[in-house]
Design a protein around this motif. Structure first.
Motif, short mmCIF file in Angstrom:
data_model
loop_
_atom_site.label_atom_id
_atom_site.label_comp_id
_atom_site.label_asym_id
_atom_site.label_seq_id
_atom_site.Cartn_x
_atom_site.Cartn_y
_atom_site.Cartn_z
N VAL A 15 0.86 -1.19 0.00
CA VAL A 15 0.00 0.00 0.00
C VAL A 15 0.89 1.23 0.00
N LEU A 16 0.60 2.15 -0.90
CA LEU A 16 1.37 3.39 -1.02
C LEU A 16 0.71 4.48 -0.17
N GLU A 17 1.52 5.17 0.62
CA GLU A 17 1.04 6.28 1.44
C GLU A 17 1.87 7.52 1.17
N VAL A 24 5.73 6.48 0.74
CA VAL A 24 6.28 5.36 1.49
C VAL A 24 5.39 4.15 1.27
N CYS A 25 6.03 3.00 1.21
CA CYS A 25 5.31 1.74 1.02
C CYS A 25 5.81 0.77 2.08
N LYS A 26 4.89 0.32 2.92
CA LYS A 26 5.24 -0.67 3.93
C LYS A 26 4.63 -1.99 3.51
N TRP A 53 10.83 3.88 0.07
CA TRP A 53 10.53 5.30 -0.03
C TRP A 53 10.61 5.77 -1.49
N ASP A 54 9.98 6.88 -1.76
CA ASP A 54 10.08 7.61 -3.01
C ASP A 54 9.72 6.75 -4.23
N GLU A 58 6.81 3.70 -5.06
CA GLU A 58 5.84 3.77 -6.15
C GLU A 58 5.94 2.54 -7.06
N SER A 59 7.16 2.14 -7.39
CA SER A 59 7.37 1.00 -8.29
C SER A 59 6.92 -0.31 -7.67
#
Length: 112
Positions: A15-17, A24-26, A53-54, A58-59
């Motif tokens: 999930v992208l936040e 950030v993606c955790k 991050w960054d 996204e990727s």
């Protein structure tokens, strides 16, 4: 030196936040290790928390989903906090993704 390399599978969809002006993606991955003990083959599975991050965040969100294999190059980071219910100190290791790769196609196992 704080370098870790993992080949694992995503435990759930990433999930992208948004955090300020960045992303950030955790996510978590499952990594396994096969070994022999007393003549029997066994497997041990560990679940590892990752944060990207960054552009990497996204990727990963765009190209990976639950069950997909991924190669992660990361640095370990110890996070600490105080438990709100017990007021006791807590901590865990999280891996900060520095780079990731798609595994070779022969290890992707029908990931359509």
């Amino acid at each position: 030196m704080n370098n870790c390399i993992f080949l694992g599978r995503l435990v759930r969809d990433p999930v992208l936040e948004e955090v300020g002006d960045t992303h950030v993606c955790k996510f978590s991955i499952a990594v396994s290790r096969k070994f022999k003990s007393q003549g029997k083959t066994s497997e041990e599975v560990n679940f590892l928390d990752m944060v990207a991050w960054d552009k990497g965040a996204e990727s990963i969100t765009k190209f990976f989903k639950k069950g997909n294999p991924i190669i992660i190059y990361a640095a370990a980071k110890q996070e600490s906090w105080t438990d709100k219910e017990t007021n006791k100190p807590r901590s865990k290791v999280v891996f900060r993704v520095e780079k990731f790769e798609f595994p070779p196609s022969n290890s992707r196992d029908n990931d359509s």
